[in-house]
Design an enzyme around this catalytic site. Structure first.
Site, short mmCIF file in Angstrom:
data_model
loop_
_atom_site.label_atom_id
_atom_site.label_comp_id
_atom_site.label_asym_id
_atom_site.label_seq_id
_atom_site.Cartn_x
_atom_site.Cartn_y
_atom_site.Cartn_z
N SER A 119 0.82 -1.21 0.00
CA SER A 119 0.00 0.00 0.00
C SER A 119 0.86 1.27 0.00
CB SER A 119 -0.96 -0.04 1.20
OG SER A 119 -1.95 0.95 1.08
N ASP A 143 -0.27 -4.07 -4.06
CA ASP A 143 -1.43 -3.19 -4.17
C ASP A 143 -1.10 -1.77 -3.70
OD1 ASP A 143 -4.02 -3.21 -5.26
OD2 ASP A 143 -4.91 -2.98 -3.29
N HIS A 213 -7.69 -5.56 -0.71
CA HIS A 213 -6.45 -4.81 -0.65
C HIS A 213 -5.29 -5.69 -0.18
CE1 HIS A 213 -4.02 -1.26 -0.65
NE2 HIS A 213 -4.02 -1.05 0.66
#
Length: 262
Positions: A119, A143, A213
């Site tokens: 992330s 991601d 996610h």
């Protein structure tokens, strides 16, 4: 900003040790000739440790005899104000660059560094790569965060120019992750959006928000553990793939199908 660098090797598998001693000398367990994997977490609004961290360490050290450095930037990531955490990503990268220069002084090399960022951690990895002018060996973006980064220029997010090789797994491209391709190779498992087994109702609570996610993390770990290859088909879109237009791996014509992870 306070950053902790927790080092793990096969010699200290179960207990982290500081990368540098108080005298600024390098930890004796760090081997400058071996590959070094940097693990960088993302946004942590509640301050809790990532649930996947210990398993990731186990997988990495079972797979290869490497140095693993967990970058703990929890103080910068723990805030209910996401924008504040976003602003802190560049500060973390600058701080990391100082530690990296120290490692280089001890004989380590940039081409032996593999940054794995989840992330916001993916963009931190990219900012580190920019500081070192794309000389890092590899960056894997799990991601990479989309909010505040989608549509930005390569200078303001992870980009393929940030390392010798940048591979990216997109698992929540219509939610918390970035949609556009940003690496040398970008994987979109299940179209990169809705992942099998993740809750489909907001009544499922926090898992409804983060399951897709986080799937990028678990897919990458699985690629290291399984003997089955995650074959990926180059394709203009997921719709084309579902229509059967991109299921040919003709190695003789240079159209190889890359494997996710590893």
């Amino acid at each position: 900003m306070e950053i902790s660098l927790m080092m793990y090797t096969r010699n200290n598998f179960n207990c982290a040790e500081p990368l540098f001693e108080q005298s600024n000398s390098l930890n004796i367990n760090f081997n400058v000739s071996k590959k070094t994997v940097w693990l960088i977490h993302g946004y942590r609004p509640t301050g809790s440790a990532p649930v996947w961290l210990q398993n990731f360490l186990r997988v990495l050290l079972n797979q290869d005899d490497v140095n693993v450095i967990v970058v703990d930037w929890n103080r910068g990531a723990t805030t209910l104000l996401y924008n504040r955490a976003v602003r802190n990503t560049r500060k973390v990268a600058v701080s990391l660059s100082r530690y990296i220069r120290n490692l280089l002084d001890h004989g380590a090399s940039l081409h032996n560094f593999h940054f794995i960022g989840m992330s916001l951690g993916a963009h931190i990895s990219g900012f580190v790569g920019k500081i070192f002018q794309g000389q890092l060996g590899r960056i894997t973006g799990l991601d990479p965060a989309g909010p505040k980064f989608s549509g930005k220029s390569p200078n303001d997010r992870l980009a393929y120019t940030d390392a010798k090789f940048v591979d990216v797994i997109h698992s929540d491209a219509n939610g918390l992750g970035i949609k556009e391709p940003v690496g040398h190779i970008d994987f979109y498992p299940n179209g990169g959006k809705t992942q099998p087994g993740c809750p489909k109702s907001i009544l499922s609570g926090i898992q409804y928000i983060k399951c897709d996610h986080q799937r990028a993390v678990y897919l990458f770990m699985a690629s290291l553990e399984t003997k089955c290859n995650f074959v990926s088909f180059p394709c203009p879109s997921y719709e084309d793939f579902k229509a059967g237009s991109c299921v040919d791996c003709d190695y003789n014509k240079g159209k190889s199908c890359p494997r996710l992870g590893k």
